[in-house]
Design a protein around this motif. Structure first.
Motif, PDB file in Angstrom:
ATOM      1  N   UNK A 130      64.574 -96.057  41.292  1.00 35.03           N
ATOM      2  CA  UNK A 130      64.427 -97.400  40.739  1.00 35.03           C
ATOM      3  C   UNK A 130      63.964 -98.388  41.801  1.00 35.03           C
ATOM      4  N   UNK A 131      64.553 -98.294  43.007  1.00 36.87           N
ATOM      5  CA  UNK A 131      64.185 -99.211  44.080  1.00 36.87           C
ATOM      6  C   UNK A 131      62.745 -98.977  44.536  1.00 36.87           C
ATOM      7  N   UNK A 132      62.346 -97.709  44.619  1.00 38.03           N
ATOM      8  CA  UNK A 132      60.974 -97.411  45.042  1.00 38.03           C
ATOM      9  C   UNK A 132      59.965 -97.901  44.006  1.00 38.03           C
ATOM     10  N   UNK A 133      60.305 -97.743  42.749  1.00 45.36           N
ATOM     11  CA  UNK A 133      59.395 -98.198  41.707  1.00 45.36           C
ATOM     12  C   UNK A 133      59.306 -99.723  41.706  1.00 45.36           C
ATOM     13  N   UNK A 134      60.410-100.396  41.951  1.00 47.42           N
ATOM     14  CA  UNK A 134      60.391-101.861  42.032  1.00 47.42           C
ATOM     15  C   UNK A 134      59.461-102.320  43.149  1.00 47.42           C
ATOM     16  N   UNK A 135      59.503-101.641  44.276  1.00 51.61           N
ATOM     17  CA  UNK A 135      58.611-102.000  45.387  1.00 51.61           C
ATOM     18  C   UNK A 135      57.152-101.752  45.023  1.00 51.61           C
ATOM     19  N   UNK A 136      56.903-100.732  44.256  1.00 48.36           N
ATOM     20  CA  UNK A 136      55.534-100.360  43.898  1.00 48.36           C
ATOM     21  C   UNK A 136      54.965-101.246  42.799  1.00 48.36           C
ATOM     22  N   UNK A 137      55.772-101.523  41.771  1.00 48.48           N
ATOM     23  CA  UNK A 137      55.301-102.332  40.647  1.00 48.48           C
ATOM     24  C   UNK A 137      56.498-103.025  40.010  1.00 48.48           C
ATOM     25  N   UNK A 138      56.849-104.236  40.462  1.00 51.66           N
ATOM     26  CA  UNK A 138      58.051-104.913  39.952  1.00 51.66           C
ATOM     27  C   UNK A 138      57.980-105.288  38.476  1.00 51.66           C
ATOM     28  N   UNK A 139      56.808-105.170  37.865  1.00 55.99           N
ATOM     29  CA  UNK A 139      56.700-105.463  36.437  1.00 55.99           C
ATOM     30  C   UNK A 139      57.263-104.325  35.594  1.00 55.99           C
ATOM     31  N   UNK A 140      57.401-103.142  36.185  1.00 60.50           N
ATOM     32  CA  UNK A 140      57.941-101.992  35.476  1.00 60.50           C
ATOM     33  C   UNK A 140      59.448-101.920  35.687  1.00 60.50           C
ATOM     34  N   UNK A 141      60.189-101.711  34.607  1.00 61.38           N
ATOM     35  CA  UNK A 141      61.637-101.556  34.678  1.00 61.38           C
ATOM     36  C   UNK A 141      61.983-100.173  34.127  1.00 61.38           C
ATOM     37  N   UNK A 142      62.306 -99.214  35.000  1.00 62.36           N
ATOM     38  CA  UNK A 142      62.612 -97.860  34.526  1.00 62.36           C
ATOM     39  C   UNK A 142      63.875 -97.840  33.676  1.00 62.36           C
ATOM     40  N   UNK A 143      63.851 -97.025  32.628  1.00 64.31           N
ATOM     41  CA  UNK A 143      65.000 -96.943  31.726  1.00 64.31           C
ATOM     42  C   UNK A 143      65.495 -95.517  31.499  1.00 64.31           C
ATOM     43  N   UNK A 144      64.642 -94.524  31.705  1.00 67.91           N
ATOM     44  CA  UNK A 144      65.052 -93.154  31.420  1.00 67.91           C
ATOM     45  C   UNK A 144      64.231 -92.169  32.251  1.00 67.91           C
ATOM     46  N   UNK A 145      64.903 -91.143  32.750  1.00 70.26           N
ATOM     47  CA  UNK A 145      64.227 -90.046  33.437  1.00 70.26           C
ATOM     48  C   UNK A 145      64.226 -88.841  32.503  1.00 70.26           C
ATOM     49  N   UNK A 146      63.030 -88.350  32.176  1.00 70.66           N
ATOM     50  CA  UNK A 146      62.881 -87.269  31.204  1.00 70.66           C
ATOM     51  C   UNK A 146      62.382 -86.021  31.925  1.00 70.66           C
ATOM     52  N   UNK A 147      63.049 -84.867  31.739  1.00 75.75           N
ATOM     53  CA  UNK A 147      62.601 -83.643  32.413  1.00 75.75           C
ATOM     54  C   UNK A 147      61.257 -83.182  31.894  1.00 75.75           C
TER      55      UNK A 147
END
Length: 220
Positions: A95-112
């Protein structure tokens, strides 16, 4: 809590640090806000009904073959129900890495991944989409285990809302389990049991009930 303390918690809160967001959420609950208001204050957007339908049902009641992110879910669980959790699970790193990459995206689920060799995916809302009243869902591929990061490439839109995407994913999983159960090679040690398929079917029915609840709220 006085206004100055709350203002300081707001200034300290960052999505890169789950603990700071959880402290702010707990203070907002103590100030009398409900879950919808807390998430609006923490993220600056109005979250769709589906988020609160899932939280009200219990995050783990769905028994998904997927992992909920820490944010926004834990912040949507009020202290009267034991939330927000003191410590995040390991997905906080993604979540923290994605925030640094694109703060407009808010992760909600990790799907296998769908099969062997397929990358896991992170499903996200876009804050700009939520501000426009659209709960559209976007997906990004994860780097292979044990890395805790996002693979190169942009986010692709994959559905109109999270429950629709979750239903599609779980329906696909159920079909694969049914095929495996009925396969002539599904015998002996390690074979798939019928109750596993029934559990997956019950989860799909639960998802459909949640979607019906959200549709009813939308129409009401």
């Amino acid at each position: 809590m006085n206004r100055l303390d709350l203002a300081e918690l707001r200034a300290q809160a960052t999505r890169a640090d789950y603990a700071s967001m959880a402290r702010l959420a707990r203070a907002l609950y103590a100030d009398g806000l409900d879950a919808r208001e807390v998430l609006r204050e923490c993220y600056g957007v109005t979250f769709p009904d589906e988020v609160f339908a899932v939280v009200d049902a219990g995050l783990w009641a769905l028994d998904l073959r997927a992992n909920f992110t820490n944010q926004p879910w834990e912040l949507a669980v009020p202290p009267t129900r034991g939330g927000p959790a003191e410590r995040p699970d390991p997905l906080a790193e993604v979540e923290a890495r994605l925030w640094e990459r694109d703060p407009d995206l808010l992760p909600v689920l990790e799907v296998p991944g769908a099969g062997a060799g397929d990358a896991d995916r992170v499903l996200c809302y876009r804050l700009t989409e939520l501000r426009a009243g659209r709960p559209s869902v976007f997906a990004l591929a994860e780097e292979p285990y044990p890395a805790r990061g996002i693979a190169p490439g942009g986010a692709e839109r994959c559905g109109d809302c999270l429950l629709d995407v979750v239903r599609e994913e779980h329906a696909r999983t159920l079909r694969a389990l049914e095929e495996e159960l009925n396969s002539p090679w599904n015998v002996g040690a390690g074979s798939l049991a019928a109750d596993e398929v029934e559990d997956a079917r019950a989860t799909l029915e639960h998802i459909d009930r949640l979607r019906g609840t959200v549709d009813g709220q939308r129409d009401g």
